[in-house]
Design a protein around this motif. Structure first.
Motif, PDB file in Angstrom:
ATOM      1  N   GLU A 139      37.619 -11.777 -21.100  1.00 50.32           N
ATOM      2  CA  GLU A 139      36.416 -12.590 -20.817  1.00 50.32           C
ATOM      3  C   GLU A 139      35.401 -11.784 -20.010  1.00 50.32           C
ATOM      4  OE1 GLU A 139      39.923 -13.474 -20.730  1.00 50.32           O
ATOM      5  OE2 GLU A 139      39.524 -14.224 -18.693  1.00 50.32           O
ATOM      6  N   VAL A 140      35.912 -10.987 -19.066  1.00 49.98           N
ATOM      7  CA  VAL A 140      35.001 -10.184 -18.232  1.00 49.98           C
ATOM      8  C   VAL A 140      34.259  -9.181 -19.111  1.00 49.98           C
ATOM      9  CG1 VAL A 140      34.923  -8.481 -16.352  1.00 49.98           C
ATOM     10  CG2 VAL A 140      36.500 -10.425 -16.216  1.00 49.98           C
ATOM     11  N   LYS A 141      35.002  -8.555 -20.008  1.00 51.85           N
ATOM     12  CA  LYS A 141      34.396  -7.527 -20.860  1.00 51.85           C
ATOM     13  C   LYS A 141      33.356  -8.141 -21.810  1.00 51.85           C
ATOM     14  CE  LYS A 141      38.389  -5.661 -22.426  1.00 51.85           C
ATOM     15  NZ  LYS A 141      39.277  -4.630 -23.024  1.00 51.85           N
ATOM     16  N   VAL A 142      33.727  -9.287 -22.400  1.00 52.00           N
ATOM     17  CA  VAL A 142      32.827  -9.934 -23.367  1.00 52.00           C
ATOM     18  C   VAL A 142      31.547 -10.390 -22.667  1.00 52.00           C
ATOM     19  CG1 VAL A 142      32.551 -11.956 -24.863  1.00 52.00           C
ATOM     20  CG2 VAL A 142      34.661 -10.627 -24.941  1.00 52.00           C
ATOM     21  N   GLU A 143      31.708 -10.961 -21.477  1.00 45.73           N
ATOM     22  CA  GLU A 143      30.542 -11.475 -20.753  1.00 45.73           C
ATOM     23  C   GLU A 143      29.593 -10.323 -20.386  1.00 45.73           C
ATOM     24  OE1 GLU A 143      28.058 -12.639 -17.511  1.00 45.73           O
ATOM     25  OE2 GLU A 143      29.772 -11.285 -17.232  1.00 45.73           O
ATOM     26  N   ARG A 144      30.161  -9.184 -19.989  1.00 41.26           N
ATOM     27  CA  ARG A 144      29.297  -8.028 -19.667  1.00 41.26           C
ATOM     28  C   ARG A 144      28.605  -7.501 -20.924  1.00 41.26           C
ATOM     29  NH1 ARG A 144      33.258  -5.164 -15.192  1.00 41.26           N
ATOM     30  NH2 ARG A 144      33.006  -6.886 -13.716  1.00 41.26           N
ATOM     31  N   LEU A 145      29.334  -7.484 -22.011  1.00 39.17           N
ATOM     32  CA  LEU A 145      28.721  -7.011 -23.260  1.00 39.17           C
ATOM     33  C   LEU A 145      27.515  -7.877 -23.612  1.00 39.17           C
ATOM     34  CD1 LEU A 145      28.874  -5.054 -25.715  1.00 39.17           C
ATOM     35  CD2 LEU A 145      30.142  -6.838 -26.906  1.00 39.17           C
ATOM     36  N   GLN A 146      27.684  -9.200 -23.434  1.00 34.95           N
ATOM     37  CA  GLN A 146      26.569 -10.101 -23.768  1.00 34.95           C
ATOM     38  C   GLN A 146      25.346  -9.809 -22.918  1.00 34.95           C
ATOM     39  OE1 GLN A 146      28.743 -13.675 -23.318  1.00 34.95           O
ATOM     40  NE2 GLN A 146      29.204 -13.849 -25.514  1.00 34.95           N
TER      41      GLN A 146
ATOM     42  N   ALA B 171      20.788   1.099 -28.661  1.00 36.98           N
ATOM     43  CA  ALA B 171      22.080   1.473 -28.068  1.00 36.98           C
ATOM     44  C   ALA B 171      23.222   0.904 -28.893  1.00 36.98           C
ATOM     45  CB  ALA B 171      22.167   0.934 -26.640  1.00 36.98           C
ATOM     46  N   TYR B 172      24.303   1.660 -28.947  1.00 40.90           N
ATOM     47  CA  TYR B 172      25.562   1.167 -29.504  1.00 40.90           C
ATOM     48  C   TYR B 172      26.426   0.786 -28.314  1.00 40.90           C
ATOM     49  CZ  TYR B 172      23.874   3.513 -33.656  1.00 40.90           C
ATOM     50  OH  TYR B 172      23.099   3.922 -34.717  1.00 40.90           O
ATOM     51  N   MET B 173      26.844  -0.462 -28.288  1.00 38.94           N
ATOM     52  CA  MET B 173      27.551  -0.953 -27.103  1.00 38.94           C
ATOM     53  C   MET B 173      28.953  -1.390 -27.495  1.00 38.94           C
ATOM     54  SD  MET B 173      24.210  -3.044 -25.992  1.00 38.94           S
ATOM     55  CE  MET B 173      23.888  -3.305 -27.714  1.00 38.94           C
ATOM     56  N   PHE B 174      29.936  -0.951 -26.728  1.00 35.25           N
ATOM     57  CA  PHE B 174      31.320  -1.223 -27.076  1.00 35.25           C
ATOM     58  C   PHE B 174      32.072  -1.831 -25.907  1.00 35.25           C
ATOM     59  CE2 PHE B 174      29.922   2.747 -29.105  1.00 35.25           C
ATOM     60  CZ  PHE B 174      29.941   2.348 -30.434  1.00 35.25           C
ATOM     61  N   ILE B 175      32.965  -2.741 -26.240  1.00 35.61           N
ATOM     62  CA  ILE B 175      33.934  -3.215 -25.256  1.00 35.61           C
ATOM     63  C   ILE B 175      35.038  -2.171 -25.176  1.00 35.61           C
ATOM     64  CG2 ILE B 175      35.848  -4.859 -25.093  1.00 35.61           C
ATOM     65  CD1 ILE B 175      33.941  -7.042 -25.793  1.00 35.61           C
ATOM     66  N   TYR B 176      35.455  -1.811 -23.977  1.00 36.85           N
ATOM     67  CA  TYR B 176      36.536  -0.835 -23.833  1.00 36.85           C
ATOM     68  C   TYR B 176      37.768  -1.289 -24.605  1.00 36.85           C
ATOM     69  CZ  TYR B 176      40.512   1.624 -21.927  1.00 36.85           C
ATOM     70  OH  TYR B 176      41.663   2.345 -21.797  1.00 36.85           O
ATOM     71  N   SER B 177      38.308  -0.362 -25.378  1.00 36.26           N
ATOM     72  CA  SER B 177      39.491  -0.659 -26.179  1.00 36.26           C
ATOM     73  C   SER B 177      40.580   0.343 -25.812  1.00 36.26           C
ATOM     74  CB  SER B 177      39.089  -0.532 -27.666  1.00 36.26           C
ATOM     75  OG  SER B 177      40.185  -0.567 -28.510  1.00 36.26           O
ATOM     76  N   PRO B 178      41.677  -0.134 -25.222  1.00 32.61           N
ATOM     77  CA  PRO B 178      42.720   0.818 -24.808  1.00 32.61           C
ATOM     78  C   PRO B 178      43.400   1.434 -26.037  1.00 32.61           C
ATOM     79  CG  PRO B 178      43.357  -1.460 -24.309  1.00 32.61           C
ATOM     80  CD  PRO B 178      42.016  -1.531 -24.927  1.00 32.61           C
ATOM     81  N   ARG B 179      43.331   2.747 -26.147  1.00 32.67           N
ATOM     82  CA  ARG B 179      43.914   3.413 -27.312  1.00 32.67           C
ATOM     83  C   ARG B 179      45.187   4.147 -26.922  1.00 32.67           C
ATOM     84  NH1 ARG B 179      43.928   1.551 -30.748  1.00 32.67           N
ATOM     85  NH2 ARG B 179      43.983   3.211 -32.249  1.00 32.67           N
TER      86      ARG B 179
ATOM     87  N   PHE C  77      45.630   3.267 -16.618  1.00 28.08           N
ATOM     88  CA  PHE C  77      44.784   2.228 -16.046  1.00 28.08           C
ATOM     89  C   PHE C  77      45.056   0.861 -16.649  1.00 28.08           C
ATOM     90  CE2 PHE C  77      41.488   5.877 -15.825  1.00 28.08           C
ATOM     91  CZ  PHE C  77      42.008   6.333 -14.618  1.00 28.08           C
ATOM     92  N   GLN C  78      44.838  -0.159 -15.814  1.00 30.16           N
ATOM     93  CA  GLN C  78      45.014  -1.549 -16.222  1.00 30.16           C
ATOM     94  C   GLN C  78      43.746  -2.049 -16.920  1.00 30.16           C
ATOM     95  OE1 GLN C  78      47.779  -3.575 -15.621  1.00 30.16           O
ATOM     96  NE2 GLN C  78      46.625  -5.096 -16.811  1.00 30.16           N
ATOM     97  N   ASP C  79      43.905  -2.611 -18.113  1.00 23.13           N
ATOM     98  CA  ASP C  79      42.761  -3.142 -18.861  1.00 23.13           C
ATOM     99  C   ASP C  79      42.212  -4.378 -18.138  1.00 23.13           C
ATOM    100  OD1 ASP C  79      40.962  -3.360 -20.912  1.00 23.13           O
ATOM    101  OD2 ASP C  79      42.368  -4.213 -22.372  1.00 23.13           O
ATOM    102  N   LEU C  80      40.891  -4.580 -18.171  1.00 26.18           N
ATOM    103  CA  LEU C  80      40.280  -5.766 -17.558  1.00 26.18           C
ATOM    104  C   LEU C  80      40.466  -6.983 -18.473  1.00 26.18           C
ATOM    105  CD1 LEU C  80      36.804  -4.436 -16.280  1.00 26.18           C
ATOM    106  CD2 LEU C  80      38.836  -4.949 -14.920  1.00 26.18           C
ATOM    107  N   PRO C  81      40.376  -8.193 -17.895  1.00 25.74           N
ATOM    108  CA  PRO C  81      40.475  -9.389 -18.755  1.00 25.74           C
ATOM    109  C   PRO C  81      39.371  -9.403 -19.807  1.00 25.74           C
ATOM    110  CG  PRO C  81      40.490  -9.983 -16.415  1.00 25.74           C
ATOM    111  CD  PRO C  81      40.201  -8.530 -16.476  1.00 25.74           C
TER     112      PRO C  81
END
Ligand code: 5AD
Ligand code: SF4
Length: 440
Positions: free
Chosen positions: A344-351, A321-329, A338-342
Motif C-alpha cells: 500500500e505504501v509503494k502504490v500510494e507513493r507511485l500515485q 518519466a518511467y515510474m516503477f514500484i520496487y520489485s524484489p528480484r 533488505f525488507q520490502d515495504l508494504p
C-alpha cells in the motif's frame, strides 16, 4: 517452420528478437502473427521486475497445454532464461529451447537439434554478429555495448547480461551504413549503459567520439539509450551539442532523489552530482527533452526520502518519466538483505509521483505549442483519421492523416499539447529527411 516470436521487456530485447529473427529467416522460417498458428513459439523474456516474469509464466502455461494437443516446439530466450528462476520455470513448463542473452547466435543449432537444447554461455560471436537491416523500417536499433558493470542493488541485469562488452566501431558503422541504404532515418544506439562504450576495449573510441563518428554518416536522427549519470561526462554532452544529427533527447535514470536511498541502491552518485549533470546538459542544450526512470518504495524509503524524489522531480522538471514500484528480484543484493515495504505504501507513493509527472509533462509539452518540430511519421494512428509519429524529443505526435499520407519525416506546427501527446499540422515534408533540424 511456422514461427512466432513474442517479445517482452526493453529495446535491447526488441533488437535481440530482430537478430534471432534474421538468423531464422536464413534457415527458411516463415513468421506468423499468433502462437496458435505456429510450430515454433519463441518467448523473449524480461526479468527486471516481477510482473513480466508472471506474464511469461502464464504464457508458457498455455503453451504447455497446447503441446498436449499437437506437436509444438517452445523456446525461451532473454534475461529470465539466464536465471535459475527462469530455468525452473522452463523445466516446469517443458521448454525445449533455452538461450541466454549471450547465446542467441546458437538459435540455428537449437532448432536443428531434435532434442532439448539449452545454452547459457556468453559467446564471442554475438559481439561480431551483424544482423541485416529490417525491411521497410524508418527507425532501427543498433546494439553498441552489451552487459553492465554497475551493481545497483535492486537490478538483476548484471547477472543476466554479464559484464560490459563493447562492439567494434567498424561493425557498428557498417550496420548503420546498411540501415541507411535500407532507408532508415532514425538510429537508436543501444546498451544497458551506452556511456561506458569503449571503456572495456583499449583502442576503441569513447562514447562521445562514437557519437561524432555516427553523426557524420548522413542519418538525420541519432538517439541513444540508456545512460548512467556517473558516465554522463562533459565530452558526451559536448559531442551531443556539436553533432546536429544527435537528437536533443536524453533518458537519464535517476531512480531516487534521496542520497540515503541512492547509497542503498549503490548508484555511485549523489543527488547533487545528478543535478549538476542536468545543469551542464541544459547549459549546452537549452532545448533538451529529458526523461528518467524512478523506483518508488525501495526498501527503507521513508516519507522524507520520497519527498526528496518529488523535489528532485520539480528541480529537473522532466518531460516524461518511467515510474516503477520496487520489485524484489531473487538474486539481487536488495532482495537478500533488505525488507520490502508494504505494498500500500509503494502504490500510494507511485500515485503521487504519477500526479507530479502528469503536471510536468503537461507543462513541458506546452512549450512546443506554436513551434515547428520534425515528426517521424510511422503510419496510421488507432483513430485512422490521424497519422502518428514522434519528434526528435521523442514526443508521441498526431497529425491529420490526409496531411501525412506516407511514412517519413514531416515538418509540423504544434497546435495543442496534452501530458502524453502533441497534436499538429503538417507544413512541409520529405526534404526534411536529408536536412536534420535542431527542433524537438
Ligand atoms: N524493481 C523496480 N524497478 C526496477 N528497475 C530495475 N530493477 C528494478 C526492480 N527490482 C527499473 C529501473 C531501471 C529500469 C529499466 O527498470 O528504474 O532503470
Ligand atoms: Fe541495472 Fe544499474 Fe546496470 Fe542499469 S546501471 S542495468 S539499473 S545495474
Amino acid at each position: 517452420m511456422k514461427t512466432n516470436i513474442i517479445t517482452y521487456g526493453c529495446q535491447m530485447n526488441e533488437y535481440d528478437t530482430h537478430l534471432v529473427k534474421s538468423e531464422l529467416v536464413s534457415l527458411g522460417a516463415e513468421f506468423v502473427d499468433t502462437w496458435q498458428e505456429a510450430d515454433f513459439v519463441l518467448v523473449n523474456t524480461c526479468a527486471v521486475r516481477g510482473k513480466p516474469v508472471e506474464k511469461v509464466r502464464s504464457l508458457l502455461g498455455e503453451l504447455r497445454k497446447e503441446k498436449e494437443k499437437r506437436p509444438l516446439l517452445v523456446g525461451m530466450m532473454g534475461c529470465l532464461a539466464q536465471l535459475e528462476e527462469g530455468q525452473q520455470i522452463a523445466r516446469k513448463f517443458e521448454v525445449d529451447v533455452l538461450l541466454g542473452p549471450g547465446a542467441l547466435t546458437e538459435i540455428g543449432k537449437a532448432i536443428e537439434s531434435k532434442h532439448r537444447f539449452w545454452d547459457l554461455s556468453f559467446r564471442e560471436e554475438l559481439t561480431h554478429h551483424l544482423p541485416p537491416a529490417p525491411q521497410g523500417a524508418l527507425s532501427a536499433f543498433v546494439s553498441i555495448i552489451r552487459g553492465c558493470n554497475h551493481h545497483c542493488t535492486y537490478c538483476i541485469v548484471p547477472t543476466t547480461r554479464g559484464p560490459e562488452v563493447s562492439r567494434h566501431p567498424d561493425l557498428i558503422l557498417r550496420e548503420i551504413e546498411q540501415l541507411k541504404a535500407a532507408g532508415v532515418v532514425e538510429v537508436t544506439l543501444l546498451g544497458q549503459n551506452v556511456n561506458s562504450y569503449g571503456n572495456d576495449q583499449p583502442g576503441f573510441p569513447r562514447f562521445g567520439e562514437l557519437l561524432r563518428m555516427v553523426g557524420q554518416m548522413g542519418i538525420p536522427r541519432i538517439k541513444f539509450t540508456t545512460s548512467h549519470p556517473v558516465n554522463f561526462t562533459d565530452d558526451v554532452i559536448a559531442a551531443m551539442a556539436e553533432t546536429p544529427q544527435v537528437c536533443n533527447y536524453i533518458h537519464l535514470p535517476v531512480q531516487s532523489g534521496s542520497n540515503r536511498i541512492l547509497r542503498r541502491m549503490a548508484r555511485e552518485y549523489r543527488r547533487e552530482w545528478y543535478l549538476d549533470r542536468i545543469r551542464a546538459i541544459r547549459e549546452a542544450m537549452p532545448e533538451v527533452v529529458l526523461s528518467t526512470d524512478i523506483i518508488v518504495g525501495f526498501p527503507g524509503e521513508t516519507e522524507e526520502d520520497f519527498q526528496e524524489t518529488l523535489s528532485l522531480y520539480d528541480e529537473v522538471g522532466y518531460d516524461s518519466a518511467y515510474m516503477f514500484i520496487y520489485s524484489p528480484r531473487p538474486g539481487t543484493p536488495s532482495y537478500k538483505h533488505f525488507q520490502d515495504l508494504p505494498r500500500e505504501v509503494k502504490v500510494e507513493r507511485l500515485q503521487r509521483l504519477i500526479e507530479k509527472q502528469k503536471e510536468w509533462s503537461y507543462r513541458q509539452n506546452q512549450r512546443w505549442v506554436g513551434k515547428t518540430v520534425e515528426v517521424l511519421v510511422r503510419g496510421a494512428a488507432k483513430d485512422e483519421s490521424y497519422a502518428e509519429g514522434h519528434t526528435r524529443g521523442n514526443h508521441p505526435t498526431l497529425v491529420p492523416a490526409a496531411q501525412a499520407p506516407r511514412p517519413g519525416l514531416y515538418q509540423v506546427v504544434v497546435k495543442q499539447a496534452t501530458p502524453h501527446m502533441l497534436f499538429g499540422e503538417v507544413v512541409g515534408a520529405e526534404e526534411a529527411a536529408t536536412i536534420p533540424l535542431l527542433m524537438a
